[in-house]
Design an enzyme around this catalytic site. Structure first.
Site, PDB file in Angstrom:
ATOM      1  N   PRO A   8       0.783  -1.225   0.000  1.00  0.00           N
ATOM      2  CA  PRO A   8       0.000   0.000   0.000  1.00  0.00           C
ATOM      3  C   PRO A   8       0.823   1.288   0.000  1.00  0.00           C
ATOM      4  CG  PRO A   8      -0.231  -1.186   2.077  1.00  0.00           C
ATOM      5  CD  PRO A   8       0.454  -2.109   1.122  1.00  0.00           C
ATOM      6  N   ASN A   9       0.320   2.231  -0.782  1.00  0.00           N
ATOM      7  CA  ASN A   9       0.840   3.599  -0.894  1.00  0.00           C
ATOM      8  C   ASN A   9       2.143   3.705  -1.679  1.00  0.00           C
ATOM      9  OD1 ASN A   9      -1.263   4.963   0.582  1.00  0.00           O
ATOM     10  ND2 ASN A   9      -0.478   3.912   2.379  1.00  0.00           N
ATOM     11  N   ARG A  16       5.078  12.222  -3.170  1.00  0.00           N
ATOM     12  CA  ARG A  16       5.022  12.814  -1.837  1.00  0.00           C
ATOM     13  C   ARG A  16       6.162  12.291  -0.977  1.00  0.00           C
ATOM     14  NH1 ARG A  16      -0.631  14.851  -1.088  1.00  0.00           N
ATOM     15  NH2 ARG A  16      -1.339  14.612  -3.210  1.00  0.00           N
ATOM     16  N   TYR A  21      11.230   8.917   0.993  1.00  0.00           N
ATOM     17  CA  TYR A  21      11.172   7.856  -0.019  1.00  0.00           C
ATOM     18  C   TYR A  21      11.828   8.228  -1.355  1.00  0.00           C
ATOM     19  CZ  TYR A  21       7.816   5.945   3.291  1.00  0.00           C
ATOM     20  OH  TYR A  21       7.232   5.456   4.437  1.00  0.00           O
ATOM     21  N   ASN A  72       7.933  -5.665  -0.900  1.00  0.00           N
ATOM     22  CA  ASN A  72       7.833  -4.557   0.048  1.00  0.00           C
ATOM     23  C   ASN A  72       6.377  -4.492   0.488  1.00  0.00           C
ATOM     24  OD1 ASN A  72       7.638  -2.202   1.491  1.00  0.00           O
ATOM     25  ND2 ASN A  72       8.928  -1.006   0.099  1.00  0.00           N
ATOM     26  N   ALA A  75       3.112  -0.754   4.923  1.00  0.00           N
ATOM     27  CA  ALA A  75       2.699  -0.739   6.340  1.00  0.00           C
ATOM     28  C   ALA A  75       2.179  -2.099   6.798  1.00  0.00           C
ATOM     29  CB  ALA A  75       1.640   0.334   6.546  1.00  0.00           C
ATOM     30  N   ASP A  85       1.575 -15.451   6.653  1.00  0.00           N
ATOM     31  CA  ASP A  85       1.174 -16.840   6.404  1.00  0.00           C
ATOM     32  C   ASP A  85       1.321 -17.184   4.914  1.00  0.00           C
ATOM     33  OD1 ASP A  85       0.610 -17.160   9.070  1.00  0.00           O
ATOM     34  OD2 ASP A  85      -1.572 -17.076   8.851  1.00  0.00           O
ATOM     35  N   GLU A  96      12.511  -9.459   1.534  1.00  0.00           N
ATOM     36  CA  GLU A  96      11.735  -8.286   1.953  1.00  0.00           C
ATOM     37  C   GLU A  96      12.585  -7.035   1.749  1.00  0.00           C
ATOM     38  OE1 GLU A  96      11.041  -8.258   6.159  1.00  0.00           O
ATOM     39  OE2 GLU A  96       9.417  -6.796   6.042  1.00  0.00           O
ATOM     40  N   HIS A  98      12.643  -2.732   2.285  1.00  0.00           N
ATOM     41  CA  HIS A  98      12.067  -1.456   2.720  1.00  0.00           C
ATOM     42  C   HIS A  98      12.964  -0.342   2.208  1.00  0.00           C
ATOM     43  CE1 HIS A  98       9.041  -3.269   5.167  1.00  0.00           C
ATOM     44  NE2 HIS A  98       9.960  -4.115   5.614  1.00  0.00           N
ATOM     45  N   ARG A 105      13.084   4.723  12.375  1.00  0.00           N
ATOM     46  CA  ARG A 105      11.860   5.533  12.308  1.00  0.00           C
ATOM     47  C   ARG A 105      10.999   5.311  13.564  1.00  0.00           C
ATOM     48  NH1 ARG A 105       9.134   5.114   6.608  1.00  0.00           N
ATOM     49  NH2 ARG A 105       8.137   6.987   7.421  1.00  0.00           N
ATOM     50  N   ARG A 109       7.306   0.979  13.483  1.00  0.00           N
ATOM     51  CA  ARG A 109       7.871   0.462  12.217  1.00  0.00           C
ATOM     52  C   ARG A 109       9.067  -0.465  12.460  1.00  0.00           C
ATOM     53  NH1 ARG A 109       5.361   3.719   8.197  1.00  0.00           N
ATOM     54  NH2 ARG A 109       5.019   5.814   8.980  1.00  0.00           N
TER      55      ARG A 109
END
Ligand code: CA2
Length: 142
Positions: A8-9, A16, A21, A72, A75, A85, A96, A98, A105, A109
């Site tokens: 998400p996002n 932004r 980021y 990634n 959140a 799972d 993974e 990030h 942070r 997180r």
């Protein structure tokens, strides 16, 4: 084939919060990554919806033509047992990623519930983390 899945996002990258980021859209970065991947197919999927991410992990995670998944979870990393799972259930290795250094942070997180079921985690290296994850998945024994 390598599959990159963003949660998400992450569709907002480059639009932004450039201080956290960066200024680059993921599509722009992906173009360069594909050029550098030297003929290796890189599939990209992004969703803001947990169930769609579970579906994607299952779909690509049981696909024998997939060498690895770069994930990634956004959140969802911090609380989605459904995504954990799903990752735990598949045979394809997952790295993974990030973009930000989640350890530096906010407290909420610091922990990812996904990390323990991944091959490894890269955090805080910006978009370059995706390239490093792809390189590992293509040559895990080097
Ligand atoms: O650092 C990362 O890659 C994160 O997975 C990004 C997630 C955040 O919730 C995680 O704690 C760490 C958030 C992605 C939001 O991305 C945006 C990009 C541009 C503008 C706004 C949000």
């Amino acid at each position: 084939m390598i599959v990159i899945i963003n949660g998400p996002n992450l569709n907002l990258l480059g639009q932004r919060e450039p201080n956290v980021y960066g200024q680059r859209s993921f599509e722009d970065y992906l173009c360069e990554l594909r050029q550098r991947a030297d003929g290796i197919e890189i599939m990209y999927f992004q969703s803001n919806h947990e169930g769609e991410l579970v579906d994607a992990i299952q779909k690509f995670g049981f696909d024998t033509s997939v060498t690895g998944i770069v994930f990634n979870p956004g959140a969802y990393s911090h609380y989605s047992i459904a995504l954990r799972d799903a990752v735990a259930a598949i045979p394809v290795p997952v790295v993974e990623v990030h973009i930000s250094n989640i350890a530096a942070r906010e407290e909420f997180r610091h922990h990812s519930v996904i990390s323990a079921v991944c091959r490894g985690t890269i955090a805080g290296l910006g978009l370059d983390g995706y390239r490093l994850a792809v390189a590992y998945l293509l040559a895990p024994d080097l």
